[in-house]
Design a protein around this motif. Structure first.
Motif, PDB file in Angstrom:
ATOM      1  N   ILE A  39       0.838  -1.206   0.000  1.00 18.06           N
ATOM      2  CA  ILE A  39       0.000   0.000   0.000  1.00 18.06           C
ATOM      3  C   ILE A  39       0.872   1.255   0.000  1.00 18.06           C
ATOM      4  O   ILE A  39       0.571   2.236  -0.683  1.00 18.06           O
ATOM      5  CB  ILE A  39      -0.948  -0.019   1.216  1.00 18.06           C
ATOM      6  CG1 ILE A  39      -1.992  -1.134   1.055  1.00 18.06           C
ATOM      7  CG2 ILE A  39      -1.632   1.326   1.404  1.00 18.06           C
ATOM      8  CD1 ILE A  39      -2.860  -1.350   2.288  1.00 18.06           C
ATOM      9  N   ARG A  40       1.961   1.222   0.758  1.00 15.89           N
ATOM     10  CA  ARG A  40       2.862   2.381   0.821  1.00 15.89           C
ATOM     11  C   ARG A  40       3.409   2.721  -0.562  1.00 15.89           C
ATOM     12  O   ARG A  40       3.433   3.889  -0.967  1.00 15.89           O
ATOM     13  CB  ARG A  40       4.023   2.082   1.781  1.00 15.89           C
ATOM     14  CG  ARG A  40       5.026   3.215   1.902  1.00 15.89           C
ATOM     15  CD  ARG A  40       6.132   2.872   2.880  1.00 15.89           C
ATOM     16  NE  ARG A  40       6.983   1.800   2.384  1.00 15.89           N
ATOM     17  CZ  ARG A  40       8.020   1.973   1.568  1.00 15.89           C
ATOM     18  NH1 ARG A  40       8.324   3.189   1.123  1.00 15.89           N
ATOM     19  NH2 ARG A  40       8.756   0.958   1.177  1.00 15.89           N
ATOM     20  N   LEU A  41       3.818   1.696  -1.298  1.00 14.56           N
ATOM     21  CA  LEU A  41       4.381   1.933  -2.627  1.00 14.56           C
ATOM     22  C   LEU A  41       3.302   2.323  -3.637  1.00 14.56           C
ATOM     23  O   LEU A  41       3.506   3.202  -4.474  1.00 14.56           O
ATOM     24  CB  LEU A  41       5.124   0.674  -3.101  1.00 14.56           C
ATOM     25  CG  LEU A  41       6.376   0.292  -2.298  1.00 14.56           C
ATOM     26  CD1 LEU A  41       6.915  -1.046  -2.755  1.00 14.56           C
ATOM     27  CD2 LEU A  41       7.453   1.370  -2.417  1.00 14.56           C
ATOM     28  N   HIS A  42       2.140   1.664  -3.566  1.00 18.07           N
ATOM     29  CA  HIS A  42       1.095   1.894  -4.561  1.00 18.07           C
ATOM     30  C   HIS A  42       0.431   3.261  -4.397  1.00 18.07           C
ATOM     31  O   HIS A  42       0.117   3.932  -5.385  1.00 18.07           O
ATOM     32  CB  HIS A  42       0.044   0.784  -4.468  1.00 18.07           C
ATOM     33  CG  HIS A  42      -0.969   0.815  -5.565  1.00 18.07           C
ATOM     34  ND1 HIS A  42      -2.205   1.411  -5.430  1.00 18.07           N
ATOM     35  CD2 HIS A  42      -0.919   0.336  -6.830  1.00 18.07           C
ATOM     36  CE1 HIS A  42      -2.875   1.290  -6.569  1.00 18.07           C
ATOM     37  NE2 HIS A  42      -2.128   0.631  -7.428  1.00 18.07           N
ATOM     38  N   LEU A  43       0.214   3.676  -3.140  1.00 17.03           N
ATOM     39  CA  LEU A  43      -0.472   4.944  -2.887  1.00 17.03           C
ATOM     40  C   LEU A  43       0.473   6.058  -2.445  1.00 17.03           C
ATOM     41  O   LEU A  43       0.031   7.177  -2.175  1.00 17.03           O
ATOM     42  CB  LEU A  43      -1.557   4.748  -1.822  1.00 17.03           C
ATOM     43  CG  LEU A  43      -2.713   3.798  -2.184  1.00 17.03           C
ATOM     44  CD1 LEU A  43      -3.724   3.731  -1.051  1.00 17.03           C
ATOM     45  CD2 LEU A  43      -3.389   4.232  -3.485  1.00 17.03           C
ATOM     46  N   GLY A  44       1.764   5.753  -2.362  1.00 14.81           N
ATOM     47  CA  GLY A  44       2.735   6.762  -1.943  1.00 14.81           C
ATOM     48  C   GLY A  44       2.512   7.223  -0.518  1.00 14.81           C
ATOM     49  O   GLY A  44       2.630   8.417  -0.213  1.00 14.81           O
ATOM     50  N   ALA A  45       2.222   6.283   0.391  1.00 13.78           N
ATOM     51  CA  ALA A  45       1.879   6.633   1.768  1.00 13.78           C
ATOM     52  C   ALA A  45       3.129   6.826   2.620  1.00 13.78           C
ATOM     53  O   ALA A  45       4.145   6.144   2.445  1.00 13.78           O
ATOM     54  CB  ALA A  45       1.014   5.534   2.386  1.00 13.78           C
ATOM     55  N   SER A  46       3.036   7.763   3.552  1.00 17.87           N
ATOM     56  CA  SER A  46       4.102   7.977   4.527  1.00 17.87           C
ATOM     57  C   SER A  46       3.879   7.070   5.737  1.00 17.87           C
ATOM     58  O   SER A  46       2.831   6.429   5.860  1.00 17.87           O
ATOM     59  CB  SER A  46       4.106   9.441   4.978  1.00 17.87           C
ATOM     60  OG  SER A  46       2.895   9.732   5.680  1.00 17.87           O
ATOM     61  N   ILE A  47       4.838   7.020   6.657  1.00 18.28           N
ATOM     62  CA  ILE A  47       4.680   6.240   7.879  1.00 18.28           C
ATOM     63  C   ILE A  47       3.476   6.752   8.667  1.00 18.28           C
ATOM     64  O   ILE A  47       2.713   5.971   9.238  1.00 18.28           O
ATOM     65  CB  ILE A  47       5.972   6.288   8.736  1.00 18.28           C
ATOM     66  CG1 ILE A  47       5.821   5.473  10.033  1.00 18.28           C
ATOM     67  CG2 ILE A  47       6.362   7.727   9.068  1.00 18.28           C
ATOM     68  CD1 ILE A  47       5.733   4.003   9.827  1.00 18.28           C
ATOM     69  N   GLU A  48       3.266   8.058   8.661  1.00 19.02           N
ATOM     70  CA  GLU A  48       2.133   8.651   9.359  1.00 19.02           C
ATOM     71  C   GLU A  48       0.810   8.172   8.758  1.00 19.02           C
ATOM     72  O   GLU A  48      -0.133   7.824   9.477  1.00 19.02           O
ATOM     73  CB  GLU A  48       2.236  10.175   9.281  1.00 19.02           C
ATOM     74  CG  GLU A  48       1.101  10.924   9.935  1.00 19.02           C
ATOM     75  CD  GLU A  48       1.270  12.429   9.798  1.00 19.02           C
ATOM     76  OE1 GLU A  48       0.252  13.120   9.623  1.00 19.02           O
ATOM     77  OE2 GLU A  48       2.412  12.906   9.869  1.00 19.02           O
ATOM     78  N   GLN A  49       0.731   8.110   7.445  1.00 15.81           N
ATOM     79  CA  GLN A  49      -0.492   7.665   6.774  1.00 15.81           C
ATOM     80  C   GLN A  49      -0.718   6.171   6.948  1.00 15.81           C
ATOM     81  O   GLN A  49      -1.860   5.720   7.047  1.00 15.81           O
ATOM     82  CB  GLN A  49      -0.426   8.056   5.295  1.00 15.81           C
ATOM     83  CG  GLN A  49      -0.516   9.560   5.071  1.00 15.81           C
ATOM     84  CD  GLN A  49      -0.153   9.966   3.662  1.00 15.81           C
ATOM     85  OE1 GLN A  49       0.721   9.376   3.026  1.00 15.81           O
ATOM     86  NE2 GLN A  49      -0.818  10.997   3.158  1.00 15.81           N
ATOM     87  N   LEU A  50       0.355   5.390   6.985  1.00 20.57           N
ATOM     88  CA  LEU A  50       0.209   3.959   7.255  1.00 20.57           C
ATOM     89  C   LEU A  50      -0.354   3.730   8.654  1.00 20.57           C
ATOM     90  O   LEU A  50      -1.170   2.825   8.867  1.00 20.57           O
ATOM     91  CB  LEU A  50       1.553   3.246   7.107  1.00 20.57           C
ATOM     92  CG  LEU A  50       2.120   3.117   5.696  1.00 20.57           C
ATOM     93  CD1 LEU A  50       3.439   2.370   5.733  1.00 20.57           C
ATOM     94  CD2 LEU A  50       1.145   2.413   4.766  1.00 20.57           C
ATOM     95  N   GLU A  51       0.087   4.545   9.615  1.00 22.90           N
ATOM     96  CA  GLU A  51      -0.464   4.455  10.964  1.00 22.90           C
ATOM     97  C   GLU A  51      -1.975   4.643  10.959  1.00 22.90           C
ATOM     98  O   GLU A  51      -2.720   3.884  11.580  1.00 22.90           O
ATOM     99  CB  GLU A  51       0.155   5.529  11.856  1.00 22.90           C
ATOM    100  CG  GLU A  51       1.586   5.313  12.260  1.00 22.90           C
ATOM    101  CD  GLU A  51       2.053   6.469  13.124  1.00 22.90           C
ATOM    102  OE1 GLU A  51       1.592   6.564  14.277  1.00 22.90           O
ATOM    103  OE2 GLU A  51       2.854   7.290  12.641  1.00 22.90           O
ATOM    104  N   TRP A  52      -2.418   5.677  10.246  1.00 17.47           N
ATOM    105  CA  TRP A  52      -3.850   5.958  10.222  1.00 17.47           C
ATOM    106  C   TRP A  52      -4.628   4.893   9.468  1.00 17.47           C
ATOM    107  O   TRP A  52      -5.814   4.655   9.746  1.00 17.47           O
ATOM    108  CB  TRP A  52      -4.111   7.337   9.623  1.00 17.47           C
ATOM    109  CG  TRP A  52      -3.841   8.440  10.599  1.00 17.47           C
ATOM    110  CD1 TRP A  52      -2.872   9.385  10.525  1.00 17.47           C
ATOM    111  CD2 TRP A  52      -4.548   8.696  11.817  1.00 17.47           C
ATOM    112  NE1 TRP A  52      -2.919  10.223  11.619  1.00 17.47           N
ATOM    113  CE2 TRP A  52      -3.944   9.826  12.423  1.00 17.47           C
ATOM    114  CE3 TRP A  52      -5.628   8.087  12.459  1.00 17.47           C
ATOM    115  CZ2 TRP A  52      -4.388  10.344  13.646  1.00 17.47           C
ATOM    116  CZ3 TRP A  52      -6.075   8.610  13.668  1.00 17.47           C
ATOM    117  CH2 TRP A  52      -5.449   9.720  14.241  1.00 17.47           C
TER     118      TRP A  52
END
Length: 487
Positions: A39-52
């Motif tokens: 998900i991080r790679l596909h949506l360009g998520a940061s650690i903060e966004q992964l937390e949420w």
């Protein structure tokens, strides 16, 4: 004879449908763990966004859990169970259709609100369908199915992410959920409980307090720990928590009866549940990412490599449950949390990108055994601290606090990781992973220390025997005498 056969068939349908719903809800709390790197790679998520992505589901689930049971009693348990499934299915489709991480986080929060209706009402419908003599076996099957979701969650998530795409971990909920809704409407009778007042103010206060605390922790590294945003968020969270406690003390029908916390056993057991789940959720959040980001395994391979930890639940938890009466909750909780802390500290000491996987097997097993020992003992200690007619609300309080523990258990280690590590290289990730997993070990260790405050088995048994078997007039206003909550 025919009537008895029809009754057994009706019970079988209710057991199967509530267990399937519970499996789906529980799976979604863990299935995301092995898909986070994808998900991080596909949506360009940061650690903060992964937390949420994780915390949005857990937070809405935790704070609405006890309200879900009350809504079912008031408006119809089957009706609200179906409404919860409908919300969950619709939100799952929204998750699968997410084109950016903000969309995904919002959909996950809605998913959690649907789950908060489904889980407590699944327990209520199941408990109402079986006589007391049969209820234990039915709940045992229900719990085993839920445990299977815990065991298979990371593996299923990894298999789907690698074999299909990450969106399919959410698409699978749609046909299963719609099928369960149709069968529930056909096979499950409607039932109602006492029409107790809803503690809307308490719900809003505890939601605001949790959101303020988590927001401050998540935003600390990016916005700055001394920034106006973070300081105000943490202060507002603390003030709302105080306001929640004051409100619950004065409320005629509180969400969480504060008089329960006069019991040292109840207070300590809830603190233990909070810390246990904080450590567990933080570990789940980072371990799969370590295996993929730092060590280069695929999602499926990562899920398989987490099995030594999760598989202990099926082996150790039943044994620990049977030993509670003999050894007491104190020994199992302290011993289990010390094992959990030791296993995680061991991982922190050896973790590096080139670590051979076999080096992780033993500490994963040690940590898993510890969790499986402490979890049933903490639940038993909570319900042993209250009178029989108050078990439902006590269990609901315990579950709300342990899932809130899971929210903070992701936020705190992630804040530590963000301060010293990154996703830029395997070495950079490992540099942040070690202190983050050390925080998870420390949370378990603090839980073990709190466990030492628990009285011995004899003291708990003596206190339980002195409790009234029927509710007093005042106690009846605190909640349902027989309300079931998610175990």
């Amino acid at each position: 004879m025919i009537q008895k056969r029809n009754e057994r068939a009706a019970q079988a349908w209710i057991l199967a449908l509530t267990s399937l719903a519970s499996f789906m809800i529980s799976l979604d709390s863990l299935v995301v763990s092995t898909t986070l790197p994808v998900i991080r790679l596909h949506l360009g998520a940061s650690i903060e966004q992964l937390e949420w992505t994780v915390n949005a589901y857990t937070l809405s689930f935790a704070v609405l859990l006890m309200t879900g049971a009350a809504l079912g009693d008031r408006f119809g348990r089957r009706r609200m169970f179906v409404v919860g499934l409908g919300v969950f299915v619709a939100a799952s489709a929204a998750c699968a259709l997410a084109r950016n991480v903000s969309w995904l986080i919002a959909a996950r929060a809605i998913q959690g609100s649907g789950a908060a209706l489904v889980m407590p009402l699944a327990m209520t419908l199941l408990s109402a369908a079986f006589e007391p003599a049969q209820r234990g076996r039915a709940l045992g099957i229900f719990g085993s199915v839920t445990g299977l979701a815990v065991l298979s969650g990371p593996l299923v998530g990894g298999a789907i992410a690698q074999g299909l795409t990450w969106e399919w971990i959410f698409w699978l909920n749609v046909p299963i959920g719609l099928l369960v809704i149709a069968l529930v409407l056909l096979r499950v009778p409607e039932s109602f409980g006492p029409r107790t007042a809803l503690d809307v103010v308490g719900l809003l206060l505890v939601t605001g307090a949790s959101l303020g605390g988590v927001w401050g922790l998540v935003r600390g590294n990016n916005a700055g720990w001394s920034s106006f945003e973070v300081e105000v968020s943490l202060v507002i969270g603390a003030l709302l928590l105080v306001a929640f406690i004051v409100w619950e003390v004065r409320s005629r029908v509180p969400m969480v009866p504060m008089r329960f916390f006069r019991s040292r056993t109840f207070s300590a057991s809830n603190a233990i549940g909070f810390l246990l789940f904080a450590s567990l959720y933080g570990t789940n959040f980072f371990l799969a990412q370590f295996l993929q980001t730092a060590q280069g395994y695929g999602p499926l391979a990562s899920g398989l490599r987490l099995l030594p930890s999760t598989a202990t639940l099926f082996v150790v938890a039943p044994i620990a449950g049977s030993l509670i009466n003999r050894l007491g909750e104190h020994s199992l909780i302290v011993g289990g949390l010390l094992l959990q802390a030791s296993g995680l500290a061991w991982i922190a000491l050896i973790a590096r990108p080139d670590l051979i996987y076999t080096g992780l097997v033993v500490p994963l097993i040690v940590s898993g055994i510890g969790v499986s020992m402490a979890m049933p003992a903490a639940q038993t200690a909570v319900v042993s601290a209250v009178a029989p007619h108050e078990i439902g609300k006590a269990s609901g309080t315990f579950n709300m606090l342990r899932f809130l523990g899971g929210v903070f258990g992701v936020a705190i280690p992630a804040a530590v990781f963000a301060g010293v590590g990154s996703y830029s290289t395997p070495q950079a990730f490992s540099h942040g992973f070690v202190p983050a997993i050390s925080v998870c070990a420390a949370l378990a260790l603090v839980g073990a220390i709190v466990g030492m405050l628990l009285p011995g088995r004899r003291a708990i048994t003596s206190a339980r025997s002195s409790m009234p078997s029927k509710p007093s007039e005042q106690q009846e206003t605190d909640g349902l005498p027989e309300r079931s909550a998610s175990l």
